[in-house]
Design a protein around this motif. Structure first.
Motif, PDB file in Angstrom:
ATOM      1  N   ASN A 382     -17.647  15.065  29.501  1.00  0.00           N
ATOM      2  CA  ASN A 382     -17.089  13.748  29.155  1.00  0.00           C
ATOM      3  C   ASN A 382     -15.567  13.795  29.040  1.00  0.00           C
ATOM      4  N   TYR A 383     -14.920  14.354  30.047  1.00  0.00           N
ATOM      5  CA  TYR A 383     -13.470  14.554  29.982  1.00  0.00           C
ATOM      6  C   TYR A 383     -12.741  13.224  29.826  1.00  0.00           C
ATOM      7  N   TYR A 384     -11.761  13.220  28.924  1.00  0.00           N
ATOM      8  CA  TYR A 384     -10.953  12.016  28.691  1.00  0.00           C
ATOM      9  C   TYR A 384      -9.662  12.415  28.004  1.00  0.00           C
ATOM     10  N   ARG A 385      -8.535  11.987  28.568  1.00  0.00           N
ATOM     11  CA  ARG A 385      -7.247  12.197  27.913  1.00  0.00           C
ATOM     12  C   ARG A 385      -6.746  10.843  27.413  1.00  0.00           C
ATOM     13  N   GLY A 386      -6.605  10.723  26.114  1.00  0.00           N
ATOM     14  CA  GLY A 386      -6.137   9.457  25.564  1.00  0.00           C
ATOM     15  C   GLY A 386      -6.641   9.184  24.164  1.00  0.00           C
ATOM     16  N   ASN A 387      -7.263  10.171  23.527  1.00  0.00           N
ATOM     17  CA  ASN A 387      -7.819   9.944  22.193  1.00  0.00           C
ATOM     18  C   ASN A 387      -6.721   9.727  21.159  1.00  0.00           C
ATOM     19  N   VAL A 388      -6.818   8.591  20.460  1.00  0.00           N
ATOM     20  CA  VAL A 388      -5.984   8.307  19.299  1.00  0.00           C
ATOM     21  C   VAL A 388      -6.942   7.897  18.187  1.00  0.00           C
ATOM     22  N   TYR A 389      -7.209   8.809  17.280  1.00  0.00           N
ATOM     23  CA  TYR A 389      -8.226   8.581  16.254  1.00  0.00           C
ATOM     24  C   TYR A 389      -7.655   7.790  15.082  1.00  0.00           C
ATOM     25  N   THR A 390      -8.415   6.809  14.642  1.00  0.00           N
ATOM     26  CA  THR A 390      -8.040   6.009  13.480  1.00  0.00           C
ATOM     27  C   THR A 390      -9.227   5.914  12.530  1.00  0.00           C
ATOM     28  N   LYS A 391      -8.979   5.342  11.373  1.00  0.00           N
ATOM     29  CA  LYS A 391     -10.049   5.120  10.400  1.00  0.00           C
ATOM     30  C   LYS A 391      -9.815   3.791   9.717  1.00  0.00           C
ATOM     31  N   ASN A 392     -10.849   3.281   9.071  1.00  0.00           N
ATOM     32  CA  ASN A 392     -10.740   2.009   8.366  1.00  0.00           C
ATOM     33  C   ASN A 392      -9.776   2.137   7.183  1.00  0.00           C
ATOM     34  N   LYS A 393      -8.964   1.118   7.005  1.00  0.00           N
ATOM     35  CA  LYS A 393      -8.048   1.106   5.872  1.00  0.00           C
ATOM     36  C   LYS A 393      -8.795   0.647   4.625  1.00  0.00           C
ATOM     37  N   ILE A 394      -8.712   1.448   3.578  1.00  0.00           N
ATOM     38  CA  ILE A 394      -9.422   1.164   2.329  1.00  0.00           C
ATOM     39  C   ILE A 394      -8.411   0.721   1.272  1.00  0.00           C
ATOM     40  N   GLY A 395      -8.692  -0.409   0.645  1.00  0.00           N
ATOM     41  CA  GLY A 395      -7.796  -0.928  -0.376  1.00  0.00           C
ATOM     42  C   GLY A 395      -7.963  -0.239  -1.719  1.00  0.00           C
ATOM     43  N   GLU A 396      -7.166  -0.642  -2.687  1.00  0.00           N
ATOM     44  CA  GLU A 396      -7.235  -0.042  -4.020  1.00  0.00           C
ATOM     45  C   GLU A 396      -8.570  -0.295  -4.701  1.00  0.00           C
ATOM     46  N   ASP A 397      -9.276  -1.353  -4.281  1.00  0.00           N
ATOM     47  CA  ASP A 397     -10.572  -1.649  -4.872  1.00  0.00           C
ATOM     48  C   ASP A 397     -11.700  -0.863  -4.221  1.00  0.00           C
ATOM     49  N   GLY A 398     -11.357   0.017  -3.281  1.00  0.00           N
ATOM     50  CA  GLY A 398     -12.364   0.841  -2.623  1.00  0.00           C
ATOM     51  C   GLY A 398     -13.076   0.153  -1.475  1.00  0.00           C
ATOM     52  N   LYS A 399     -12.647  -1.044  -1.110  1.00  0.00           N
ATOM     53  CA  LYS A 399     -13.282  -1.792  -0.031  1.00  0.00           C
ATOM     54  C   LYS A 399     -12.356  -1.845   1.182  1.00  0.00           C
ATOM     55  N   VAL A 400     -12.962  -2.078   2.336  1.00  0.00           N
ATOM     56  CA  VAL A 400     -12.162  -2.140   3.555  1.00  0.00           C
ATOM     57  C   VAL A 400     -11.239  -3.353   3.516  1.00  0.00           C
ATOM     58  N   GLU A 401     -10.061  -3.191   4.103  1.00  0.00           N
ATOM     59  CA  GLU A 401      -9.109  -4.294   4.181  1.00  0.00           C
ATOM     60  C   GLU A 401      -9.180  -4.923   5.564  1.00  0.00           C
ATOM     61  N   LEU A 402      -9.180  -6.240   5.599  1.00  0.00           N
ATOM     62  CA  LEU A 402      -9.243  -6.961   6.862  1.00  0.00           C
ATOM     63  C   LEU A 402      -7.858  -7.424   7.284  1.00  0.00           C
ATOM     64  N   VAL A 403      -7.705  -7.593   8.581  1.00  0.00           N
ATOM     65  CA  VAL A 403      -6.450  -8.109   9.132  1.00  0.00           C
ATOM     66  C   VAL A 403      -6.312  -9.582   8.755  1.00  0.00           C
ATOM     67  N   THR A 404      -5.159  -9.958   8.285  1.00  0.00           N
ATOM     68  CA  THR A 404      -4.869 -11.351   7.946  1.00  0.00           C
ATOM     69  C   THR A 404      -3.744 -11.860   8.846  1.00  0.00           C
ATOM     70  N   ALA A 405      -3.421 -13.137   8.702  1.00  0.00           N
ATOM     71  CA  ALA A 405      -2.336 -13.704   9.499  1.00  0.00           C
ATOM     72  C   ALA A 405      -1.014 -13.004   9.197  1.00  0.00           C
ATOM     73  N   GLU A 406      -0.872 -12.493   7.979  1.00  0.00           N
ATOM     74  CA  GLU A 406       0.372 -11.821   7.592  1.00  0.00           C
ATOM     75  C   GLU A 406       0.422 -10.379   8.090  1.00  0.00           C
ATOM     76  N   THR A 407      -0.725  -9.735   8.264  1.00  0.00           N
ATOM     77  CA  THR A 407      -0.741  -8.319   8.655  1.00  0.00           C
ATOM     78  C   THR A 407      -1.098  -8.107  10.119  1.00  0.00           C
ATOM     79  N   GLN A 408      -1.272  -9.196  10.860  1.00  0.00           N
ATOM     80  CA  GLN A 408      -1.602  -9.064  12.277  1.00  0.00           C
ATOM     81  C   GLN A 408      -0.439  -8.418  13.022  1.00  0.00           C
ATOM     82  N   LYS A 409      -0.767  -7.509  13.953  1.00  0.00           N
ATOM     83  CA  LYS A 409       0.264  -6.751  14.673  1.00  0.00           C
ATOM     84  C   LYS A 409       0.409  -7.253  16.101  1.00  0.00           C
TER      85      LYS A 409
END
Length: 569
Positions: A382-409
């Motif tokens: 399964n050869y592939y060059r291009g892996n950029v690993y990420t993980k879910n962003k966890i907030g201070e409350d221990g829950k995942v943070e969702l993208v908002t209109a203010e944090t959209q990239k």
């Protein structure tokens, strides 16, 4: 003597009977409870819920199965340039699904329509989302050619609806694949009663959309947390929640949210890897005499010619390509490939995997970052060059943070186009850190695009025996791939700031943002129809001859073949 034989026979039949009873007991136990604990699975009163009757992965819309196997990657039949960027190497590809045809204008227009409805471009917060997804129709223009007809009509006119979309850069293609993943899984969950009927059309708004990963990680936040859309029954309650399926039938709502264990959620649509694309295009499965043990096929079809040798269509061209200087289709009425620019999908015979236009019509983006060498010594699976690993962003409350209109990239392209890289309602992503990489042998950082070929340790200037970090001593002109470093950005009031690298010491255009594209196009000679040919282009630029198709990984068995007699024994 006779007594001993009689006793032996009795013992023999007794053993057979006990073995049969034991087998029945095990079979009964496996049907009613866990093999690990004996507890009941999928009990209505509660407990572990699992899709124990799951049979096989559902084939997503537009896809066909490509059974994996081994093949020789690279090694073109004709290589007069001797550029050494496709040296032969043996690879193994897992089974996967691939689009039967290229993504068409009609398919892409559906994407644009959805973006326009959900993120109205007349609103300031969303104007860049729709505009950033629109293909660049100006790619058709030429200084000494009249192509305004395609500039004005190719994308939107119904005459070109089933033609492959072009003017789409690599980033736009990957964003389309993400959108397609969510829409397909949204339709599956609605069909199965986990979402309100027609919610995907009537309820979708900028702050209330469906995202697959958000649904799996935090289903209560999907559709903005609207419980009337995201359905769930109540365990132990006599009142049963009901919904209407796609057939108009009233059915009981599920008593849990759909999960990975439900077997309903399809893997993501994505661009195929270079190895997958080349394997699928070569289609050695149908012409075993051309397989890896006896050499590489020159084209996706059998033989070394671009014309058919079948009696009914003998002499017809098998692909859409440039036949010579000033000859994009042949003489009208004879030796004609049926097209001067692109052509309607399925205009030419499919290859042995059932895939159309794997040579000609348009070249196609693949997922890989370009490097001259495919490093089969590092990996041949399964050869592939291009892996950029990420993980879910966890907030201070221990829950995942969702993208908002203010944090959209958003990313600003060199041509000034602004492209959204995530959408409101998706889970925010951050790079992996030491928590994931510490003491691991298989990866050690988030970005591996230049692993073993292009990173600082690959240069001849890197001193492995030095102390205090030899990497910091490398100068800019000592990079292994000394490509220009342009910087394009937008200031706070919307003015574009362009900083071009005008150094005359640059030696290459290769960097981590150039992507491989495969296959010949309507602008290419037959030389480029060979599946092993490879070229590269900046990921943020588009042309009138590069399109794309999507792929999807296969989960479970390698194929749908029935068990052999040996397996049954």
């Amino acid at each position: 003597m006779k007594v001993n034989k009689f006793m032996a026979m009795r013992w023999f039949f007794a053993v057979i009977l006990l073995a049969g009873l034991s087998s029945c007991s095990k079979k009964s136990s496996s049907n009613t409870g866990s093999k690990a604990t004996g507890w009941k699975i999928n009990d209505k009163k509660g407990g572990f819920q699992y899709a124990s009757k799951f049979k096989k992965q559902e084939t997503g819309p537009g896809l066909v199965l490509v059974e994996g196997g081994t093949f020789t990657m690279g090694k073109v039949a004709d290589d007069p340039m001797h550029d050494w960027n496709n040296t032969p190497n043996q690879q193994h590809v897992q089974s996967f699904y691939m689009d039967e045809t290229e993504v068409t204008n009609l398919m892409y227009m559906e994407y644009l329509d959805w973006l326009k409805r959900v993120f109205p471009p007349e609103e300031e917060n969303y104007k860049n989302i729709y505009e950033g997804a629109i293909p660049d129709t100006l790619v058709w223009r030429d200084r000494l050619g009249y192509n305004e007809t395609m500039t004005n009509n190719y994308l939107r006119h119904p005459a070109y609806a089933e033609y492959p979309v072009v003017g789409v850069n690599w980033i736009q293609a990957t964003e389309f694949a993400k959108w397609r993943t969510n829409r397909v899984n949204e339709a599956v969950l609605e069909r199965e009663g986990y979402l309100k009927k027609d919610a995907k059309v009537t309820e979708a708004k900028a702050d209330a959309t469906f995202d697959t990963e958000t649904y799996l990680a935090a289903p209560t936040k999907t559709f903005g947390g609207n419980e009337e859309v995201v359905l769930k029954g109540r365990r132990g309650s006599k009142a049963k929640a009901t919904t209407t399926n796609s057939k108009g039938e009233t059915q009981e709502a599920k008593n849990v949210y759909a999960q990975r264990t439900s077997g309903l959620i399809l893997p993501e649509y994505r661009l195929p890897t270079e190895a997958e694309w080349e394997y699928a295009a070569a289609a050695d499965i149908g012409q075993r005499e051309y397989n890896i043990y006896k050499g590489q096929k020159k084209y996706p079809w059998s033989g070394g010619y671009t014309r058919s040798n079948k009696r009914q269509i003998r002499g017809d061209q098998l692909a859409n390509f440039k036949q010579g200087k000033g000859d994009y289709g042949g003489l009208a009425g004879w030796s004609d490939d049926g097209a001067d620019i692109t052509n309607k999908v399925k205009s030419y015979p499919p290859n042995d995997f059932g895939l159309y236009d794997m040579a000609g019509n348009v070249a196609e983006w693949v997922a890989d970052v370009y490097r001259p060498i495919v490093d089969d010594e590092a990996n041949d699976f399964n050869y592939y060059r291009g892996n950029v690993y990420t993980k879910n962003k966890i907030g201070e409350d221990g829950k995942v943070e969702l993208v908002t209109a203010e944090t959209q990239k958003f990313d600003t392209m060199p041509n000034g186009k602004v492209i959204s890289r995530n959408f409101i309602g998706q889970i925010a992503q951050v790079p992996v850190d030491d928590k994931e990489t510490y003491l691991r042998q298989n990866f050690d950082k988030s970005d591996h695009r230049n692993y073993r070929d292009g990173d600082k340790q690959s240069t001849r200037y890197f001193d492995f025996g030095s102390e205090g970090g030899a990497e910091a001593k490398l100068k800019d002109d000592q990079r292994m791939y000394d490509s220009p470093k342009h910087n394009v950005s937008v200031d706070s009031i919307g003015n574009m700031i362009r900083k071009f690298d005008r150094s005359n010491k640059r030696t290459t255009l290769i960097n981590d943002d150039v992507r491989v594209y495969k296959g010949g196009s309507w602008r290419d000679r037959a030389y480029w129809l060979d599946p092993a040919q490879r070229r590269y282009f900046p990921q943020d630029m588009a042309t009138d001859y590069i399109g794309f198709r999507c792929a999807m990984s296969r989960v479970g068995p390698k194929s749908d073949h029935k068990k052999t007699a040996r397996n049954k024994r």
